[in-house]
Write an enzyme that holds these catalytic residues in place. Structure first.
Site, PDB file in Angstrom:
ATOM      1  N   ASP A  86      14.304   5.375   0.931  1.00 10.89           N
ATOM      2  CA  ASP A  86      13.690   4.222   1.568  1.00 10.89           C
ATOM      3  C   ASP A  86      14.649   3.709   2.645  1.00 10.89           C
ATOM      4  O   ASP A  86      15.865   3.919   2.564  1.00 10.89           O
ATOM      5  CB  ASP A  86      13.430   3.148   0.514  1.00 10.89           C
ATOM      6  CG  ASP A  86      12.882   1.879   1.112  1.00 10.89           C
ATOM      7  OD1 ASP A  86      11.870   1.947   1.815  1.00 10.89           O
ATOM      8  OD2 ASP A  86      13.503   0.817   0.892  1.00 10.89           O
ATOM      9  N   ASP A 133      14.713   0.145   4.549  1.00 12.84           N
ATOM     10  CA  ASP A 133      15.188  -1.243   4.492  1.00 12.84           C
ATOM     11  C   ASP A 133      15.536  -1.649   3.063  1.00 12.84           C
ATOM     12  O   ASP A 133      14.708  -1.541   2.159  1.00 12.84           O
ATOM     13  CB  ASP A 133      14.114  -2.177   5.058  1.00 12.84           C
ATOM     14  CG  ASP A 133      13.742  -1.803   6.483  1.00 12.84           C
ATOM     15  OD1 ASP A 133      14.664  -1.590   7.289  1.00 12.84           O
ATOM     16  OD2 ASP A 133      12.534  -1.677   6.780  1.00 12.84           O
ATOM     17  N   HIS A 169       0.710   1.697   8.567  1.00 12.24           N
ATOM     18  CA  HIS A 169      -0.457   0.905   8.195  1.00 12.24           C
ATOM     19  C   HIS A 169      -0.085  -0.367   7.435  1.00 12.24           C
ATOM     20  O   HIS A 169       1.039  -0.503   6.941  1.00 12.24           O
ATOM     21  CB  HIS A 169      -1.400   1.746   7.327  1.00 12.24           C
ATOM     22  CG  HIS A 169      -1.787   3.041   7.961  1.00 12.24           C
ATOM     23  ND1 HIS A 169      -1.289   4.256   7.549  1.00 12.24           N
ATOM     24  CD2 HIS A 169      -2.605   3.311   9.006  1.00 12.24           C
ATOM     25  CE1 HIS A 169      -1.797   5.232   8.286  1.00 12.24           C
ATOM     26  NE2 HIS A 169      -2.597   4.680   9.185  1.00 12.24           N
ATOM     27  N   CYS A 195      -0.888   6.929   2.558  1.00 15.73           N
ATOM     28  CA  CYS A 195       0.540   7.135   2.779  1.00 15.73           C
ATOM     29  C   CYS A 195       1.393   5.916   2.429  1.00 15.73           C
ATOM     30  O   CYS A 195       2.581   6.066   2.111  1.00 15.73           O
ATOM     31  CB  CYS A 195       0.803   7.553   4.227  1.00 15.73           C
ATOM     32  SG  CYS A 195       0.127   6.480   5.500  1.00 15.73           S
ATOM     33  N   ARG A 196       0.838   4.721   2.475  1.00 13.81           N
ATOM     34  CA  ARG A 196       1.659   3.533   2.248  1.00 13.81           C
ATOM     35  C   ARG A 196       2.084   3.462   0.786  1.00 13.81           C
ATOM     36  O   ARG A 196       1.246   3.460  -0.124  1.00 13.81           O
ATOM     37  CB  ARG A 196       0.876   2.269   2.642  1.00 13.81           C
ATOM     38  CG  ARG A 196       1.693   0.984   2.492  1.00 13.81           C
ATOM     39  CD  ARG A 196       0.996  -0.188   3.181  1.00 13.81           C
ATOM     40  NE  ARG A 196       1.662  -1.457   2.910  1.00 13.81           N
ATOM     41  CZ  ARG A 196       2.758  -1.882   3.533  1.00 13.81           C
ATOM     42  NH1 ARG A 196       3.321  -1.130   4.460  1.00 13.81           N
ATOM     43  NH2 ARG A 196       3.302  -3.038   3.232  1.00 13.81           N
TER      44      ARG A 196
END
Length: 521
Positions: free
Chosen positions: A11, A13, A90, A98-99
Site C-alpha cells: 500500500d 499512503d 475510482h 479494483c478498489r
C-alpha cells in the site's frame, strides 16, 4: 524463485510514505522511517515489488493524473524503483472491482509481475488492504498506524509494527521453509505423524509431500478422526491408524498394553527416521519416547519443552505461523524440501473417486453448517437464513454434512437448498467442494478441503483460534464473524458465551456480498 513468494505488494499512503490526504504535491512526500532499507532487503532477496493503491482523489477531482504520476516519481526517487504501480482511480460509489477491499489490484499486480496472487504478500495499514489480500488468495501483513482501528488489528492475519518488521517477517518465513543442510541422498523409510482431526491432517499435507520427495517410502501414523483425510494426501504409501491419548480431545485412559502394542507396531515399520508433526499446543515428546523404544534412530519435531535425548532435531517456530508453513518448516529442519514445481499449498490426490450423488454441472454454492468442534459452527438458524439469502440471490445451494449431521443439514437445506447430509464420504465431499463456485463454512475440515481444491471460501471463522494460523491457506477468502468476541483465543470446544455472538451475528446479506466478491458473474 523463493519457496513462498515471488512478489511483495505494498500500500502507498501510511505504509510507504506519510499519509497526506489526497496528495498531488511531490514536495509533500515523506517516506516512513526505515522504508528504503526495508525495500532494498526485498530487492536483494530477488522479490519483485509493486504498489497497490486506492486513489479516489482522481475521481473526486482533487488532483490530476499528471500530478499523481509526479508524486509517484518522487516516491521512486526516495525509495527506489518499483516493478509495477496498480492504481484504482475510482470512488467507493463507482462499484468497481479494483478498489480495495476488492481484490482487483492484487490480481492486476500479480499478472503484471508474472505470478499469481497466492505467491504474493500484501503489506498495508488498514483492514481494506488485508481484505483485498485475502479475497485474492494472497498473504496479508498489517502494519498499523494511529488511524488503524483496533478491530482491524484484531482481524488481521498477521501484524508487524513497522515496515522493516514486516519485511523481516517475510524473509524469515521464506528462510524457514528451506533446508539448512541439503541431504546427500534419499532417505529410506520415514514415519510421519499427525494424530488429530481431518483438518489438521490436511494442513500437514505440504510437509508430508516434502518428506515424500526425499524418501523412498512414507508411512503416516494418524488417529481415527484423521484417517479419511490421510487417505486423500499425495505422498503417503501406508497409513497406521492409532489413537494417542495425549493428543485426542476426549481420550480414553492410558492403557499400558495398548502402548506396548503401539511400540511393537512402530518397531515393525523399520523406519530410518521419524518426523512428528503437531499443532502449536501439542507435545511430540510422549510419542518420541515410544519411537526411541521402537528403535527409530533419528526423530525430528517442534518442541518448546526441553527434549533431552528424545529428539535429534528440535525445531522452534514462532506462534501464529500458518499451519501448512509450520509443517513445511519442520520438514525443512529435518532436511526435506518440496520438489521443484511444488509449493507449500494444500493438495489432494488426483485420483479421488466421484461422489455418489448427482451434481449440477457447474455454478453451485456449498454451505457446510456443521463442525466437529461446536464452538466453530455457525448456529443452525443463521445457516438457514444464509441458505435462503443465497437462494434468493439466484444461487443453487448444496448443503453438506457428515452421517451424524443429517438432522442439521435437513433443517438448514429446508430454507432453499439441496440436502446432501450424509450422502458422501470425505473424498466425495472433496469432489463436491472442488466443483463449487464458493464454500460457506466455519473453521473446520471442509475449509481446508476447499483450500486444497482451490475453491474460494466464505469463512465464518470463530476467533477461538488465530485466523492467521488456521484460516483457509492461499485460497481466495472473505472472513466474517465478530473478531473481538469474548471467546477470542480461548481454544474453547464449546462456546463459552451465551448466544454464540461471534457467529450468531453474521449477516446473511454479508455472505451474499462475499460470494459475489469471490465468485463474480
Amino acid at each position: 524463485m523463493t519457496p513462498l513468494y515471488d512478489a511483495v505488494l505494498l500500500d502507498r499512503d501510511g505504509t510507504l510514505v506519510e499519509d497526506v490526504p489526497y496528495n498531488g504535491d511531490p514536495e509533500k512526500v515523506r517516506p516512513l522511517p526505515g522504508a528504503r532499507e526495508a525495500l532494498d532487503r526485498l530487492r536483494a532477496a530477488g522479490l519483485r515489488l509493486a504498489v497497490v493503491t486506492n486513489q479516489s482523489g482522481l475521481a473526486r477531482g482533487y488532483f490530476t493524473e499528471r500530478q499523481m504520476h509526479a508524486v509517484h516519481a518522487r516516491i521512486g526517487e526516495l525509495l527506489g524503483p518499483f516493478d509495477h504501480w496498480a492504481i484504482c482511480p475510482h470512488d467507493d460509489t463507482d462499484g468497481c472491482a479494483c478498489r480495495k477491499p476488492a481484490p482487483g489490484l492484487v490480481h492486476e499486480a500479480a499478472r503484471a509481475l508474472g505470478t499469481v496472487p497466492r505467491r504474493c504478500v500484501l503489506v498495508g495499514d488498514i483492514g481494506r488492504d488485508m481484505a483485498a489480500a485475502l479475497a485474492a488468495g494472497a498473504t496479508g501483513i498489517l502494519v498499523p498506524t494511529p488511524v488503524t482501528r483496533p478491530e482491524e488489528v484484531a482481524e488481521a492475519p498477521a501484524v508487524a509494527w513497522d515496515l522493516p518488521g514486516a519485511v523481516a517477517e517475510i524473509l524469515r518465513r521464506d528462510r524457514a521453509v528451506r533446508p539448512v543442510v541439503a541431504r546427500a541422498g534419499r532417505a529410506g523409510t520415514v514415519l510421519v505423524v499427525r494424530s488429530d482431526s481431518a483438518g489438521d491432517v490436511l494442513v500437514t499435507g505440504p510437509g508430508i509431500r516434502a518428506v515424500a520427495a526425499g524418501a523412498e517410502r512414507v508411512v503416516l501414523l494418524c488417529g481415527p478422526r484423521g484417517r479419511a483425510a490421510a487417505e486423500l494426501l499425495p505422498g503417503v504409501d501406508e497409513i497406521i491408524e492409532w489413537p494417542l491419548p495425549w493428543i485426542d480431545g476426549s481420550p480414553e485412559p492410558v492403557d499400558p498394553d495398548d502402548m506396548r502394542r503401539l511400540t511393537a507396531r512402530l518397531t515393525d515399520v523399520g523406519a530410518d527416521e521419524a518426523v512428528v508433526f503437531t499443532s502449536f499446543h501439542q507435545s511430540p515428546l510422549p510419542l518420541a519416547l515410544l519411537l526411541r523404544m521402537a528403535g527409530v534412530p533419528r526423530i525430528s519435531a517442534i518442541s518448546d519443552d526441553y527434549p533431552g535425548s528424545l529428539l535429534d532435531v528440535r525445531h522452534r517456530v514462532p506462534v501464529g505461523v500458518p499451519e501448512p508453513e509450520r509443517a513445511v518448516s519442520l520438514a525443512a529442519a529435518a532436511g526435506f524440501a518440496l520438489p521443484a514445481g511444488d509449493e507449500p499449498v494444500l493438495r489432494l490426490r488426483a485420483d479421488l473417486p466421484a461422489p455418489a450423488v448427482d451434481l449440477p454441472a457447474a455454478g453451485y454454492v456449498v454451505v457446510h453448517p456443521g463442525s466437529s468442534v461446536p464452538a466453530r459452527a455457525c448456529p443452525p438458524a443463521r445457516c438457514a437464513e444464509i441458505v435462503a439469502a443465497l437462494a434468493a440471490d439466484g444461487h443453487r445451494v448444496l448443503v453438506t454434512g457428515g452421517p451424524g449431521e443429517r438432522e442439521l443439514t435437513a433443517r438448514v437445506a429446508a430454507a432453499g437448498g439441496t440436502d446432501l447430509g450424509g450422502a458422501t464420504d470425505l473424498a466425495g465431499l472433496a469432489r463436491i467442494v472442488a466443483g463449487a463456485r464458493c464454500l460457506v463454512v466455519g473453521n473446520t475440515g471442509p475449509a481446508h478441503l476447499a483450500a486444497a481444491a482451490g475453491t474460494p471460501v466464505v469463512s465464518l471463522f470463530a476467533p477461538t483460534v488465530p485466523f492467521g494460523q488456521w484460516g483457509p491457506y492461499r485460497v481466495p477468502t472473505v472472513r466474517l464473524g465478530d473478531v473481538s468476541a469474548a471467546c477470542r483465543d480461548t481454544r474453547a470446544a464449546v462456546c463459552p458465551v451465551a448466544g454464540h455472538p461471534c457467529l450468531g451475528g453474521v449477516d446473511p446479506a454479508a455472505v451474499v456480498a462475499a460470494v459475489r466478491r469471490l465468485a463474480p458473474g
